[in-house]
Design an enzyme around this catalytic site. Structure first.
Site, short mmCIF file in Angstrom:
data_model
loop_
_atom_site.label_atom_id
_atom_site.label_comp_id
_atom_site.label_asym_id
_atom_site.label_seq_id
_atom_site.Cartn_x
_atom_site.Cartn_y
_atom_site.Cartn_z
N ARG A 121 0.83 -1.21 0.00
CA ARG A 121 0.00 0.00 0.00
C ARG A 121 0.87 1.27 0.00
O ARG A 121 0.35 2.38 0.00
CB ARG A 121 -0.90 0.03 1.26
CG ARG A 121 -1.82 -1.17 1.42
CD ARG A 121 -3.15 -1.05 0.70
NE ARG A 121 -3.89 0.19 0.79
CZ ARG A 121 -4.93 0.41 1.60
NH1 ARG A 121 -5.33 -0.53 2.44
NH2 ARG A 121 -5.59 1.56 1.59
N MET A 125 -0.66 -5.63 15.56
CA MET A 125 0.20 -5.03 14.53
C MET A 125 -0.24 -5.40 13.12
O MET A 125 0.03 -4.66 12.17
CB MET A 125 1.64 -5.48 14.73
CG MET A 125 2.35 -4.70 15.79
SD MET A 125 4.12 -4.93 15.51
CE MET A 125 4.74 -4.39 17.06
N LYS A 161 14.32 -6.57 5.07
CA LYS A 161 14.68 -5.55 6.06
C LYS A 161 16.05 -5.81 6.73
O LYS A 161 16.77 -4.88 7.04
CB LYS A 161 13.59 -5.43 7.13
CG LYS A 161 12.29 -4.82 6.60
CD LYS A 161 11.29 -4.60 7.73
CE LYS A 161 9.94 -4.17 7.18
NZ LYS A 161 8.97 -3.90 8.25
N ASN A 203 13.82 -0.21 7.24
CA ASN A 203 12.71 -0.13 6.28
C ASN A 203 12.75 1.16 5.47
O ASN A 203 11.89 1.37 4.62
CB ASN A 203 11.35 -0.26 6.99
CG ASN A 203 10.99 0.99 7.75
OD1 ASN A 203 11.85 1.79 8.13
ND2 ASN A 203 9.70 1.20 7.98
#
Ligand code: ATR
Length: 267
Positions: free
Chosen positions: A18, A216, A68, A89
Site C-alpha cells: 500500500r 500489529m 529488512k 525499512n
C-alpha cells in the site's frame, strides 16, 4: 527546473504493497509532486537493485519483507533505532553513502497517540519476540513506557531480546516471560506475533488484565482482537502503524510531516 523526486518500495512479493498509494496521498495533501514505484526483486539481486536505484537518482526507498535485515547490512550509516531493530525499512543516499532507519516503532507510537491512548508511564505487554517486536521496543520506551514485558511462546527468544536491548531503554523496566505464564495487569497489550498472519489462534488467560489492545497486523481476522472486543476494551488493528511508519519515512525524505489521522480513512 526541479526534477520530480523518485521513491520506491522494494520487496518480494510486492504486488499488494500500500506504500505507493499512501505516499501519493501524503504528497497530494502537502502539494508535492513525486514518483513512487513498486520494485520486485529476486532475493539474490536485492543489493544490486538498491544500488542501481540510487545510482539512477532515486531519493529514497522503503524496504519490506523479506529484505529488512539485508537492508540493515548494506547501510553505511544507521540510526540508533535501526541499530536496535537490526532491520531497516527506510533508505536514502547522501554524499555517496547509504543511510538507513527503521520507522516501524515510531509509526506504532504515532498510531497509538492518534487513538488518544497515552504511553507516558504505561505498563506494556508485547506478545512475540521476533523482528516485529525488536523494531518497536526502543520507540515505546522513548515514548515514556514505565514497563515493557516481552512474552513469547519460546521463552529463550524473549530473554535474549531483553538482554540485547536492556541497556538502551533508559529508565523503562524491560522483562521477559513465557506466553504460557501470562498474568498481571497492563495498560496496553500489543500483538507482535505472526499468529494472525498465519491464521493461528492466540488465547489469552483470564488472569491477564489489560485495558487497551493493539494488533500489529491488519486485514486479517485476529483472535487477539476478538478477545479484546469480548472484554469490551478499546482496540485497534495495525493500519494506523502502517500509515505511521510511512509518514515517518516521508518526513525523513521530504522534510514535512503529514497528519496521521487524515489518512486512516484510506483503510
Ligand atoms: P516477525 O519478524 O514478523 O516478528 P518472526 O521473527 O518469525 O516474525 O517472529 C514471529 C513471532 O510470532 C515469534 O515470536 C513467534 O513465537 P516463537 O518465537 O515461539 O516462534 C510468534 N508466533 C508465531 N505464531 C505463533 C502462535 N501461533 N502462537 C504464539 N506465538 C506465535
Amino acid at each position: 527546473m526541479n526534477q520530480t523526486k523518485k521513491f520506491a518500495v522494494i520487496g518480494n512479493p510486492i504486488q499488494h504493497s500500500r506504500s505507493p498509494e499512501l505516499h501519493q496521498a501524503f504528497a497530494k495533501k502537502l502539494n508535492i509532486t513525486l514518483d513512487y514505484d513498486k520494485i520486485f526483486s529476486e532475493v539474490p539481486a536485492f543489493k544490486t537493485t538498491v544500488f542501481a536505484f540510487f545510482k539512477q537518482g532515486g531519493q529514497g526507498m522503503n524496504v519490506t519483507v523479506p529484505f529488512k535485515e539485508d537492508a540493515f547490512l548494506l547501510c553505511d550509516v544507521l540510526t540508533d533505532r535501526a541499530k536496535a531493530a537490526k532491520a531497516v525499512n527506510t533508505l536514502w543516499s547522501k554524499e555517496g553513502k547509504i543511510y538507513g532507519d527503521n520507522t516501524d516503532g515510531q509509526g506504532l507510537v504515532d498510531a497509538i497517540h492518534a487513538l488518544g491512548w497515552s504511553l507516558q508511564g504505561a505498563k506494556i505487554l508485547i506478545l512475540g519476540a521476533g523482528g516485529a517486536t525488536r523494531g518497536v521496543v526502543l520507540p515505546l520506551a522513548h515514548a515514556g513506557a514505565q514497563e515493557i514485558v516481552i512474552a513469547n511462546r519460546t521463552l529463550t527468544r524473549a530473554t535474549q531480546l531483553v538482554a540485547d536491548l536492556k541497556n538502551q531503554v533508559g529508565s523503562t523496566t524491560l522483562n521477559a516471560c513465557a506466553l504460557d505464564d501470562l498474568a498481571g495487569e497492563f495498560d496496553l497489550v500489543i500483538n507482535a506475533t505472526s499468529a494472525s498472519l498465519s491464521g493461528d489462534a492466540l488465547v489469552l488467560p483470564d488472569t491477564l488484565q489489560f485495558s487497551h489492545a493493539y494488533e500489529m497486523a491488519y486485514g486479517k481476522p485476529s483472535t487477539f482482537l476478538a478477545q479484546a472486543e469480548q472484554r469490551g476494551i478499546p482496540y485497534s488493528d495495525g493500519f494506523g502503524m502502517l500509515v505511521g511508519q510511512a509518514i515517518v519515512s516521508f518526513e525523513i525524505w521530504n522534510g514535512c510531516k503529514p497528519n496521521l489521522a487524515d489518512f486512516l480513512s484510506l483503510k
